[in-house]
Scaffold this motif. Structure first.
Motif, mmCIF file in Angstrom:
data_model
loop_
_atom_site.group_PDB
_atom_site.id
_atom_site.type_symbol
_atom_site.label_atom_id
_atom_site.label_comp_id
_atom_site.label_asym_id
_atom_site.label_seq_id
_atom_site.Cartn_x
_atom_site.Cartn_y
_atom_site.Cartn_z
ATOM 1 N N ASN A 155 0.827 -1.195 0.000
ATOM 2 C CA ASN A 155 0.000 0.000 0.000
ATOM 3 C C ASN A 155 0.871 1.258 0.000
ATOM 4 O O ASN A 155 0.610 2.221 -0.742
ATOM 5 C CB ASN A 155 -0.916 -0.025 1.228
ATOM 6 N N ASN A 156 1.902 1.249 0.842
ATOM 7 C CA ASN A 156 2.819 2.383 0.898
ATOM 8 C C ASN A 156 3.477 2.629 -0.456
ATOM 9 O O ASN A 156 3.626 3.767 -0.908
ATOM 10 C CB ASN A 156 3.903 2.141 1.953
ATOM 11 N N GLU A 157 3.897 1.536 -1.096
ATOM 12 C CA GLU A 157 4.551 1.654 -2.406
ATOM 13 C C GLU A 157 3.598 2.242 -3.441
ATOM 14 O O GLU A 157 3.999 3.062 -4.272
ATOM 15 C CB GLU A 157 5.053 0.283 -2.859
ATOM 16 N N SER A 158 2.327 1.817 -3.397
ATOM 17 C CA SER A 158 1.333 2.343 -4.346
ATOM 18 C C SER A 158 1.099 3.827 -4.135
ATOM 19 O O SER A 158 0.994 4.604 -5.086
ATOM 20 C CB SER A 158 0.009 1.579 -4.200
ATOM 21 N N ILE A 159 1.001 4.226 -2.861
ATOM 22 C CA ILE A 159 0.774 5.641 -2.537
ATOM 23 C C ILE A 159 1.941 6.492 -3.033
ATOM 24 O O ILE A 159 1.748 7.510 -3.708
ATOM 25 C CB ILE A 159 0.589 5.823 -1.010
ATOM 26 N N GLU A 160 3.157 6.058 -2.707
ATOM 27 C CA GLU A 160 4.329 6.835 -3.104
ATOM 28 C C GLU A 160 4.481 6.871 -4.619
ATOM 29 O O GLU A 160 4.857 7.904 -5.191
ATOM 30 C CB GLU A 160 5.588 6.231 -2.461
ATOM 31 N N ALA A 161 4.198 5.743 -5.288
ATOM 32 C CA ALA A 161 4.310 5.697 -6.745
ATOM 33 C C ALA A 161 3.335 6.667 -7.400
ATOM 34 O O ALA A 161 3.683 7.382 -8.350
ATOM 35 C CB ALA A 161 4.056 4.278 -7.249
ATOM 36 N N ALA A 162 2.090 6.703 -6.885
ATOM 37 C CA ALA A 162 1.082 7.601 -7.453
ATOM 38 C C ALA A 162 1.489 9.071 -7.260
ATOM 39 O O ALA A 162 1.391 9.887 -8.182
ATOM 40 C CB ALA A 162 -0.272 7.343 -6.807
ATOM 41 N N LYS A 163 1.960 9.410 -6.062
ATOM 42 C CA LYS A 163 2.354 10.793 -5.775
ATOM 43 C C LYS A 163 3.595 11.178 -6.584
ATOM 44 O O LYS A 163 3.647 12.267 -7.184
ATOM 45 C CB LYS A 163 2.619 10.958 -4.283
ATOM 46 N N ASN A 164 4.593 10.279 -6.610
ATOM 47 C CA ASN A 164 5.824 10.585 -7.340
ATOM 48 C C ASN A 164 5.586 10.715 -8.835
ATOM 49 O O ASN A 164 6.177 11.572 -9.498
ATOM 50 C CB ASN A 164 6.876 9.500 -7.073
ATOM 51 N N ASN A 165 4.733 9.847 -9.363
ATOM 52 C CA ASN A 165 4.428 9.914 -10.788
ATOM 53 C C ASN A 165 3.737 11.241 -11.125
ATOM 54 O O ASN A 165 4.013 11.850 -12.162
ATOM 55 C CB ASN A 165 3.539 8.743 -11.193
ATOM 56 N N ALA A 166 2.861 11.675 -10.237
ATOM 57 C CA ALA A 166 2.180 12.946 -10.455
ATOM 58 C C ALA A 166 3.175 14.110 -10.388
ATOM 59 O O ALA A 166 3.123 15.040 -11.201
ATOM 60 C CB ALA A 166 1.078 13.131 -9.414
ATOM 61 N N MET A 167 4.105 14.057 -9.449
ATOM 62 C CA MET A 167 5.095 15.123 -9.316
ATOM 63 C C MET A 167 6.062 15.119 -10.502
ATOM 64 O O MET A 167 6.474 16.172 -10.995
ATOM 65 C CB MET A 167 5.884 14.950 -8.011
ATOM 66 N N LYS A 168 6.389 13.908 -10.954
ATOM 67 C CA LYS A 168 7.316 13.770 -12.072
ATOM 68 C C LYS A 168 6.734 14.367 -13.345
ATOM 69 O O LYS A 168 7.450 14.867 -14.205
ATOM 70 C CB LYS A 168 7.643 12.287 -12.277
ATOM 71 N N ASN A 169 5.397 14.308 -13.470
ATOM 72 C CA ASN A 169 4.740 14.757 -14.688
ATOM 73 C C ASN A 169 4.119 16.151 -14.559
ATOM 74 O O ASN A 169 3.213 16.498 -15.315
ATOM 75 C CB ASN A 169 3.659 13.749 -15.094
ATOM 76 N N LEU A 170 4.605 16.909 -13.599
ATOM 77 C CA LEU A 170 4.129 18.288 -13.483
ATOM 78 C C LEU A 170 4.429 19.035 -14.786
ATOM 79 O O LEU A 170 5.510 18.911 -15.355
ATOM 80 C CB LEU A 170 4.819 18.992 -12.316
ATOM 81 N N GLY A 171 3.473 19.798 -15.260
ATOM 82 C CA GLY A 171 3.626 20.500 -16.530
ATOM 83 C C GLY A 171 4.723 21.542 -16.504
ATOM 84 O O GLY A 171 5.031 22.127 -15.467
ATOM 85 N N GLY A 172 5.326 21.770 -17.678
ATOM 86 C CA GLY A 172 6.392 22.756 -17.788
ATOM 87 C C GLY A 172 5.951 24.147 -17.397
ATOM 88 O O GLY A 172 6.705 24.912 -16.779
#
Length: 408
Positions: A155-172
């Motif tokens: 569960n922790n891994e899923s939460i962090e993956a979702a948040k990190n993926n969203a941060m990684k794809n922040l628009g220019g």
């Protein structure tokens, strides 16, 4: 190694062996994109400032349910730990009757409350009386605990993956408007004073530089990355540069993907300098291939054959090359006339025998032109035109076949 070095001399590209060969930079300038390390104040995103991006916030909200689930699971793990600890005391005889009854009652209440949410392992336990197998309940509790802990981990891994993926794809566009801070960091800066690049260097390895901002990992443009950091990045998110280290500390370390004709092997440089001195010539590095400029102004290109001669301290290589080409015109005609005669070794033995003898003598003359060694043969072939190489190859093949037949 010889073939690598000789082939490289031909174009003066890629001659450096990826080991500990000593090299010297010749003629570096601003166009070469050479860098050095330096502490510099950069304006970078403030990674501690809250992210106010709708895409990111949506993803964070999506994880709230799983975050609450994680809290609930950890609460249940603590309950199961209490069961294991209490029944363990009973098994070891560490409690009196009153405390035993309290522990058993609490165990019954806890397990009954958990039965609705977890697997059938607890559901199989009955509390009609208190003389049940405590060890069985302990083992069941340990099993359920391990399942809960694994679930929390995933569960922790899923939460962090979702948040990190969203941060990684922040628009220019968002990144441009995100608050920034000034921070002094070690980064690469273009070399401006090339007098600081002096002495000999070795290729030490590679260095990785971020070309993008990654909020999930707090990586910023210009950050020198570690191997662990680039593991999760795509090749478009960083650039790789060669690292050349000054071996005696005389010059600054150099970073960059520098054209090979700006890098000279120590042995090669020594040979070229010695050759120019003995020929009374100036060594010119202004082109992709070094040249000798004689006193009369004539420019002599350092070909693979020229370098081979210089290495052997033969400074008359121009005359030697001219002589080889002249003799090979004669030998080409002789080889052509012998090929057909030697090739008759299966039917006209006497003709082939005599021609083979002559062929052996001719081959020896040709071998003498290149000192009968592999290095010399390589450069020798570079001088010949395609037709001469073809005749020479056919001549040697036919001659060798005849020798095998005659047992020579």
């Amino acid at each position: 190694m010889k073939k690598i070095l000789l082939s490289a001399i031909l174009s003066f590209i890629g001659f450096i062996n990826y080991g500990q060969e000593e090299i010297k930079f010749i003629g570096l300038n601003l166009e070469d994109n050479a860098y050095t390390k330096e502490f510099k104040t950069l304006e970078i995103p403030d990674f501690n400032s809250p992210v106010n991006d709708s895409y990111y916030l949506t993803k964070v909200n999506d994880t709230l349910y799983y975050h609450q689930q994680k809290i609930d699971d950890e609460f249940n793990i603590n309950k199961i730990n209490d069961i294991i600890e209490g029944l363990g005391k009973i098994e070891k005889g560490e409690v009196d009757k009153k405390e035993k009854r309290s522990i058993l009652k609490n165990t019954e209440l806890t397990i009954n409350s958990l039965k609705e949410d977890i697997s059938s392992k607890f559901r199989s336990i009955s509390f009609s009386k208190y003389d049940y197998d405590y060890l069985n309940v302990i083992n069941t509790a340990k099993y359920e605990k391990s399942k809960y802990e694994l679930g929390v981990k995933r569960n922790n891994e899923s939460i962090e993956a979702a948040k990190n993926n969203a941060m990684k794809n922040l628009g220019g566009d968002y990144i441009k408007n995100h608050p920034t801070i000034e921070k002094k960091v070690e980064t690469l800066v273009p070399i401006e004073d090339f007098n600081a690049v002096k002495g000999y260097y070795i290729l030490k390895g590679s260095i990785y530089i971020s070309t993008h901002n990654d909020f999930s990992k707090k990586i910023f443009i210009g950050k020198i990355l570690t191997g662990n950091e680039i593991y999760y990045l795509s090749s478009s998110e960083y650039k790789t540069m060669s690292w050349y280290k000054s071996i005696d500390g005389e010059g600054i370390d150099v970073y960059g993907n520098i054209s090979s004709f700006k890098k000279y092997d120590k042995e090669m440089l020594t040979i070229l300098k010695e050759g120019s001195k003995n020929m009374g010539a100036e060594l010119d590095y202004s082109s992709n291939n070094p040249n000798f400029i004689l006193k009369n102004g004539k420019k002599i290109k350092i070909t693979p054959f020229a370098y081979y001669c210089l290495k052997n301290k033969e400074y008359n290589f121009l005359e030697k090359e001219k002589n080889i080409k002249a003799k090979m015109k004669i030998y080409k005609s002789e080889m052509s006339s012998l090929i057909d005669k030697i090739a008759q070794y299966r039917s006209k033995t006497k003709i082939a025998y005599d021609a083979t003898k002559k062929g052996q003598a001719l081959r020896k003359k040709i071998q003498e032109l290149y000192d009968n060694n592999d290095d010399g043969h390589y450069h020798f072939l570079q001088m010949l035109d395609t037709e001469t190489i073809k005749v020479n190859t056919e001549f040697n093949e036919v001659l060798r076949a005849a020798e095998l037949l005659f047992g020579w």
